[in-house]
Design an enzyme around this catalytic site. Structure first.
Site, PDB file in Angstrom:
ATOM      1  N   ASP A  16     -15.636 -25.489 -29.519  1.00 16.65           N
ATOM      2  CA  ASP A  16     -16.578 -26.585 -29.252  1.00 16.65           C
ATOM      3  C   ASP A  16     -15.851 -27.921 -29.172  1.00 16.65           C
ATOM      4  OD1 ASP A  16     -18.996 -27.754 -28.772  1.00 16.65           O
ATOM      5  OD2 ASP A  16     -19.766 -27.573 -30.817  1.00 16.65           O
ATOM      6  N   HIS A  33     -12.425 -29.036 -20.405  1.00  9.61           N
ATOM      7  CA  HIS A  33     -12.348 -27.576 -20.305  1.00  9.61           C
ATOM      8  C   HIS A  33     -10.926 -27.145 -19.909  1.00  9.61           C
ATOM      9  CE1 HIS A  33     -16.550 -27.468 -21.034  1.00  9.61           C
ATOM     10  NE2 HIS A  33     -16.931 -27.862 -19.829  1.00  9.61           N
ATOM     11  N   LEU A 127      -3.046  -7.015 -29.482  1.00  8.43           N
ATOM     12  CA  LEU A 127      -4.189  -7.877 -29.801  1.00  8.43           C
ATOM     13  C   LEU A 127      -5.277  -7.605 -28.781  1.00  8.43           C
ATOM     14  CD1 LEU A 127      -5.391 -10.560 -31.209  1.00  8.43           C
ATOM     15  CD2 LEU A 127      -4.468 -11.741 -29.226  1.00  8.43           C
TER      16      LEU A 127
HETATM   17  C1  FPP Z   1     -17.612 -26.018 -25.430  1.00  5.69           C
HETATM   18  O1  FPP Z   1     -17.357 -27.394 -25.353  1.00  5.69           O
HETATM   19  C2  FPP Z   1     -16.793 -25.262 -24.468  1.00  5.69           C
HETATM   20  C3  FPP Z   1     -17.299 -24.501 -23.442  1.00  5.69           C
HETATM   21  C4  FPP Z   1     -18.732 -24.359 -23.177  1.00  5.69           C
HETATM   22  C5  FPP Z   1     -16.400 -23.809 -22.506  1.00  5.69           C
HETATM   23  C6  FPP Z   1     -15.201 -23.181 -23.133  1.00  5.69           C
HETATM   24  C7  FPP Z   1     -14.334 -22.634 -22.092  1.00  5.69           C
HETATM   25  C8  FPP Z   1     -12.995 -22.814 -22.032  1.00  5.69           C
HETATM   26  C9  FPP Z   1     -12.187 -23.533 -23.035  1.00  5.69           C
HETATM   27  C10 FPP Z   1     -12.260 -22.157 -20.934  1.00  5.69           C
HETATM   28  C11 FPP Z   1     -11.693 -20.902 -21.499  1.00  5.69           C
HETATM   29  C12 FPP Z   1     -11.314 -19.948 -20.487  1.00  5.69           C
HETATM   30  C13 FPP Z   1     -11.109 -18.626 -20.760  1.00  5.69           C
HETATM   31  C14 FPP Z   1     -10.752 -17.700 -19.675  1.00  5.69           C
HETATM   32  C15 FPP Z   1     -11.280 -18.082 -22.122  1.00  5.69           C
HETATM   33  P1  FPP Z   1     -18.558 -28.338 -24.926  1.00  5.69           P
HETATM   34  O2  FPP Z   1     -18.488 -28.524 -23.447  1.00  5.69           O
HETATM   35  O3  FPP Z   1     -19.835 -27.792 -25.450  1.00  5.69           O
HETATM   36  O4  FPP Z   1     -18.161 -29.663 -25.663  1.00  5.69           O
HETATM   37  P2  FPP Z   1     -19.165 -30.791 -26.202  1.00  5.69           P
HETATM   38  O5  FPP Z   1     -19.978 -30.144 -27.292  1.00  5.69           O
HETATM   39  O6  FPP Z   1     -18.230 -31.818 -26.726  1.00  5.69           O
HETATM   40  O7  FPP Z   1     -19.980 -31.265 -25.034  1.00  5.69           O
END
Ligand code: FPP
Length: 237
Positions: A16, A33, A127
């Site tokens: 998050d 992201h 893993l």
């Molecule tokens: C949450 O932060 C994150 C996500 C919804 C996306 C997570 C995805 C990645 C890190 C890409 C990973 C890729 C692979 C293949 C595993 P948020 O956008 O909810 O952050 P916020 O709460 O600050 O708005």
């Protein structure tokens, strides 16, 4: 029996804070992201190095479909490019990719990329990297209830034969051990529909750090915190 176990077998992470990381820097959310993918790389390497056997990452929740279309499209594209680009390195490290969630709503292209990565890495056993995609724990439980109802209606099992083992076996995580440690970054202290059944005895850790800043040291800190916990599973010492 000493339940103290210094190394979790299964670590599950709610990644998050990508959006906040980007917004704090005046960048588009997608940059957060992109930086989050760096943290995924580092965390997989750390998990392999420590001998963790299973790492689950909550990459896209069922609720995430409700985000603006350009953010959803950006994430879908990122999943495709990321799994394709990382597969050779995952193979080198002995990492098997698995997906949990409802794959039916992804486009043909996204499904193809993810399933190719699953097939290419299926012999790896150092893993298991479980990607929770279009995942929600309540949908998983509904899906399991339907599976068991169908088997009962077909006469394959009796209602009395349904126990904790049969329910666990009907979940998307059927052959994956329960998480020992669940980490949620960014200081939020909620499970948000993540592995609700499987989290029954998990230790929880909520560091303040935003996911793009979650590095090797943060992973080590989570493991150190876990090692300090006294797991009693409802029993007395
Ligand atoms: C949450 O932060 C994150 C996500 C919804 C996306 C997570 C995805 C990645 C890190 C890409 C990973 C890729 C692979 C293949 C595993 P948020 O956008 O909810 O952050 P916020 O709460 O600050 O708005």
């Amino acid at each position: 029996m000493d339940e103290r176990n210094p190394m979790p077998r299964h670590v599950a992470i709610i990644m998050d804070g990508n959006g906040r990381w980007a917004e704090m820097r005046g960048l588009p959310r997608h940059e957060g992201h992109l930086r989050g993918v760096e943290s995924v790389r580092t965390t997989v390497r750390s998990a392999v190095r420590h001998g963790v056997r299973c790492l689950t990452l909550y990459a896209f929740s069922t609720e995430n479909w409700g985000r603006p279309a350009d953010e959803v499209e950006g994430l879908m594209e990122l999943f495709c490019t990321c799994v394709a680009a990382e597969t050779p390195e995952l193979l080198r490290q002995g990492v098997r990719i698995r997906m949990i969630g409802d794959r039916s709503r992804f486009s043909e292209k996204v499904r193809r990329h993810l399933e190719q990565a699953e097939r290419a890495t299926e012999a790896c056993d150092r893993l298991t990297l479980v990607l929770a995609l279009d995942y929600s724990a309540r949908s998983e439980l509904v899906h399991a209830a339907r599976t068991l109802a169908r088997r009962t209606a077909a006469g394959a099992i009796t209602p009395e034969a349904i126990d904790e083992r049969t329910v666990a076996g009907a979940l998307w995580t059927a052959d994956i051990p329960d998480p020992d440690l669940i980490v949620r970054t960014s200081g939020e202290q909620r499970l948000s529909n993540f592995l609700l059944w499987q989290a029954a005895y998990a230790e929880l850790w909520f560091p303040e750090v935003l996911w793009p800043d979650f590095g090797e040291e943060e992973f080590d800190r989570a493991l150190a915190e876990y090692a300090r916990r006294d797991r009693r599973f409802g029993r007395l010492k």
